[in-house]
Design a protein around this motif. Structure first.
Motif, PDB file in Angstrom:
ATOM      1  N   ARG A  76       8.223   4.771 -15.970  1.00 19.82           N
ATOM      2  CA  ARG A  76       8.627   4.798 -17.383  1.00 19.82           C
ATOM      3  C   ARG A  76       8.658   6.229 -17.908  1.00 19.82           C
ATOM      4  NH1 ARG A  76       7.092  -0.287 -20.396  1.00 19.82           N
ATOM      5  NH2 ARG A  76       6.654  -1.763 -18.741  1.00 19.82           N
ATOM      6  N   LEU A  77       7.588   6.969 -17.593  1.00 24.84           N
ATOM      7  CA  LEU A  77       7.508   8.340 -18.099  1.00 24.84           C
ATOM      8  C   LEU A  77       8.566   9.241 -17.452  1.00 24.84           C
ATOM      9  CD1 LEU A  77       3.621   8.707 -18.281  1.00 24.84           C
ATOM     10  CD2 LEU A  77       5.205   8.686 -20.207  1.00 24.84           C
ATOM     11  N   SER A  78       9.039   8.847 -16.278  1.00 24.46           N
ATOM     12  CA  SER A  78      10.105   9.616 -15.619  1.00 24.46           C
ATOM     13  C   SER A  78      11.477   9.260 -16.184  1.00 24.46           C
ATOM     14  CB  SER A  78      10.105   9.346 -14.107  1.00 24.46           C
ATOM     15  OG  SER A  78       8.886   9.736 -13.535  1.00 24.46           O
ATOM     16  N   GLY A  79      11.512   8.287 -17.084  1.00 22.13           N
ATOM     17  CA  GLY A  79      12.792   7.894 -17.688  1.00 22.13           C
ATOM     18  C   GLY A  79      13.641   7.038 -16.785  1.00 22.13           C
ATOM     19  N   TYR A  80      13.051   6.404 -15.785  1.00 24.33           N
ATOM     20  CA  TYR A  80      13.820   5.552 -14.887  1.00 24.33           C
ATOM     21  C   TYR A  80      14.129   4.223 -15.578  1.00 24.33           C
ATOM     22  CZ  TYR A  80      12.623   8.894 -11.182  1.00 24.33           C
ATOM     23  OH  TYR A  80      12.486  10.032 -10.422  1.00 24.33           O
ATOM     24  N   ILE A  81      15.200   3.578 -15.095  1.00 23.57           N
ATOM     25  CA  ILE A  81      15.730   2.396 -15.793  1.00 23.57           C
ATOM     26  C   ILE A  81      15.396   1.143 -14.995  1.00 23.57           C
ATOM     27  CG2 ILE A  81      17.862   1.369 -16.687  1.00 23.57           C
ATOM     28  CD1 ILE A  81      19.045   4.287 -16.283  1.00 23.57           C
ATOM     29  N   PRO A  82      14.890   0.103 -15.639  1.00 25.71           N
ATOM     30  CA  PRO A  82      14.639  -1.148 -14.898  1.00 25.71           C
ATOM     31  C   PRO A  82      15.955  -1.845 -14.559  1.00 25.71           C
ATOM     32  CG  PRO A  82      14.141  -1.438 -17.225  1.00 25.71           C
ATOM     33  CD  PRO A  82      14.505   0.003 -17.053  1.00 25.71           C
ATOM     34  N   SER A  83      15.974  -2.519 -13.414  1.00 26.24           N
ATOM     35  CA  SER A  83      17.209  -3.163 -12.974  1.00 26.24           C
ATOM     36  C   SER A  83      17.572  -4.350 -13.864  1.00 26.24           C
ATOM     37  CB  SER A  83      17.080  -3.628 -11.528  1.00 26.24           C
ATOM     38  OG  SER A  83      15.961  -4.483 -11.401  1.00 26.24           O
ATOM     39  N   SER A  84      16.589  -4.883 -14.582  1.00 27.08           N
ATOM     40  CA  SER A  84      16.862  -5.964 -15.511  1.00 27.08           C
ATOM     41  C   SER A  84      15.959  -5.761 -16.730  1.00 27.08           C
ATOM     42  CB  SER A  84      16.570  -7.293 -14.829  1.00 27.08           C
ATOM     43  OG  SER A  84      16.782  -8.330 -15.735  1.00 27.08           O
ATOM     44  N   ALA A  85      16.359  -6.353 -17.844  1.00 19.11           N
ATOM     45  CA  ALA A  85      15.635  -6.051 -19.084  1.00 19.11           C
ATOM     46  C   ALA A  85      15.059  -7.296 -19.720  1.00 19.11           C
ATOM     47  CB  ALA A  85      16.560  -5.337 -20.047  1.00 19.11           C
ATOM     48  N   GLU A  86      14.356  -8.073 -18.944  1.00 20.21           N
ATOM     49  CA  GLU A  86      13.769  -9.282 -19.518  1.00 20.21           C
ATOM     50  C   GLU A  86      12.383  -8.983 -20.075  1.00 20.21           C
ATOM     51  OE1 GLU A  86      14.104 -11.978 -16.293  1.00 20.21           O
ATOM     52  OE2 GLU A  86      16.281 -11.952 -16.470  1.00 20.21           O
ATOM     53  N   GLY A  87      12.026  -9.694 -21.136  1.00 19.45           N
ATOM     54  CA  GLY A  87      10.697  -9.581 -21.719  1.00 19.45           C
ATOM     55  C   GLY A  87      10.366  -8.186 -22.180  1.00 19.45           C
ATOM     56  N   PRO A  88       9.207  -7.674 -21.757  1.00 18.09           N
ATOM     57  CA  PRO A  88       8.753  -6.391 -22.284  1.00 18.09           C
ATOM     58  C   PRO A  88       9.612  -5.196 -21.855  1.00 18.09           C
ATOM     59  CG  PRO A  88       7.254  -7.204 -20.564  1.00 18.09           C
ATOM     60  CD  PRO A  88       8.232  -8.289 -20.841  1.00 18.09           C
ATOM     61  N   LEU A  89      10.473  -5.386 -20.870  1.00 20.36           N
ATOM     62  CA  LEU A  89      11.305  -4.262 -20.409  1.00 20.36           C
ATOM     63  C   LEU A  89      12.563  -4.088 -21.260  1.00 20.36           C
ATOM     64  CD1 LEU A  89      10.998  -4.600 -16.524  1.00 20.36           C
ATOM     65  CD2 LEU A  89       9.837  -2.984 -18.016  1.00 20.36           C
ATOM     66  N   ALA A  90      12.799  -5.037 -22.178  1.00 22.13           N
ATOM     67  CA  ALA A  90      14.007  -4.954 -23.020  1.00 22.13           C
ATOM     68  C   ALA A  90      14.007  -3.663 -23.833  1.00 22.13           C
ATOM     69  CB  ALA A  90      14.083  -6.168 -23.940  1.00 22.13           C
ATOM     70  N   GLU A  91      12.862  -3.345 -24.388  1.00 24.40           N
ATOM     71  CA  GLU A  91      12.750  -2.140 -25.224  1.00 24.40           C
ATOM     72  C   GLU A  91      13.025  -0.883 -24.398  1.00 24.40           C
ATOM     73  OE1 GLU A  91      10.144  -2.265 -28.309  1.00 24.40           O
ATOM     74  OE2 GLU A  91      11.139  -0.441 -29.001  1.00 24.40           O
TER      75      GLU A  91
END
Lengths: 261, 84
Positions: free
Chosen positions: A130-145
């Motif tokens: 997260r701190l490296s600014g990497y992007i999650p492959s999907s944005a469900e739940g808490p990763l949406a933000e």
């Protein structure tokens, strides 16, 4: 004097094992001793934590490859000079080994990438992603933000010279064929009106084969990062098609692909 | 805007932006059309243009869980009423 082949095999396996353990030692203990203090300092004192973490990631992996080159001299390395000049683009490449993403990260101090969603849930490591600014492959739940945040910053990141590194196959190829491409990288390129640079990674899977624990440090091998092409689509053209763009990239990768091994 | 106008506008956006022609109103967009989070963010940008407003972070977050065209239309109708 000729050595007995069985003894020769044992010697080589032992050598591979030793080198593999040294590399894993660098990856784990080396990270904690040599790099973690810098990450901690950057976290609390840097004015741009994301950029500082990205630079540290690049240095960490760069030293990993310095060590690997030293320990495995039979392996030669060839990185096309044009690769290092890429700025402000979405970089896509084929994917054959776990070495591919870290090799590209080691080349670009200003980078981001798409990481598997589950990695963001691993304590400390997920925080680092997260701190490296990497992007999650999907944005469900808490990763949406996190996804919304990443996408809002992406146009400025790319126009400021950063690169987004993506392996659109999403997983390592086991047979050297180019697998089906995921759409994510191309959608982000369209969203940010960014050019797409296509690279070809060769022989990383011979050095660190999928499914094997040991590096193969004794086979003569040349790892290549080859620059194939830059595609600058006219995204606002009514005739633009995402599938067409993906087909074009796929064609470039397949044309370059080595014959079946 | 009426419910029907919004529905037509959303279906037009799907055709123009995502190359998805006449999606089923209750189809799970993720499963049937591989409509993912990045598409959702692009769709939110189109919705901002459609309504002529900037959505808040909370409004965007709420949209990330939407799965069908009907849910998108309801979401836009709610936003439109809020603006009026």
């Amino acid at each position: 004097m000729l050595r007995h082949p069985l003894r020769n095999n044992w010697y080589h396996t032992l050598k591979d094992l030793t080198i593999t353990l040294i590399l894993w030692g660098y990856y784990t203990i080396g990270f904690v001793i040599l790099f973690a203090p810098f990450y901690v300092c950057s976290r609390f004192f840097s004015t741009d934590v994301t950029q500082a973490f990205q630079r540290l990631n690049t240095r960490f992996y760069r030293w990993f490859f310095v060590l690997l080159r030293y320990l495995a001299p039979a392996c030669r390395w060839r990185v096309d000079p044009a690769v290092k000049t890429i700025r402000g683009a979405v970089i896509v490449a084929n994917h054959a080994s776990y070495l591919d993403p870290i090799l590209l990260i080691s080349l670009f101090p200003r980078h981001t990438t798409i990481a598997k969603q589950r990695l963001f849930h691993i304590p400390l490591y997920g925080r680092m992603l997260r701190l490296s600014g990497y992007i999650p492959s999907s944005a469900e739940g808490p990763l949406a933000e996190l996804m919304l945040d990443s996408m809002e910053k992406m146009p400025a990141f790319l126009s400021g010279g950063g690169n987004l590194i993506v392996f659109p196959e999403g997983t390592r190829s086991r047979d050297g064929q180019i697998g089906p491409l995921n759409t994510g990288a191309f959608k982000i390129a369209r969203l940010c009106n960014a050019p797409i640079h296509v690279l070809y990674m060769e022989n990383t899977d011979r050095l660190f084969r999928p499914g094997r624990f040991l590096f193969d440090t004794r086979s003569a091998n040349t790892v290549c990062v080859e620059y194939l092409t830059c595609i600058e689509p006219r995204y606002d053209d009514p005739g633009f098609s995402l599938n067409g763009l993906m087909g074009q990239v796929r064609g470039v990768l397949e044309d370059r692909r080595s014959p079946v091994r | 805007m009426t419910h029907d106008e919004i529905e037509k506008a959303i279906i037009r956006i799907f055709a123009d932006q995502f190359e998805i022609e006449n999606p089923g109103l209750n189809d799970n967009l993720r499963d049937v059309y591989e409509f993912d989070s990045i598409d959702a963010i692009e769709l939110l940008r189109e919705i901002e243009i459609l309504l002529g407003v900037q959505l808040t972070r909370e409004e965007k977050k709420a949209a990330m869980e939407i799965r069908t065209v009907n849910q998108i239309v309801d979401y836009v109708v709610r936003l439109d009423r809020k603006i009026e």
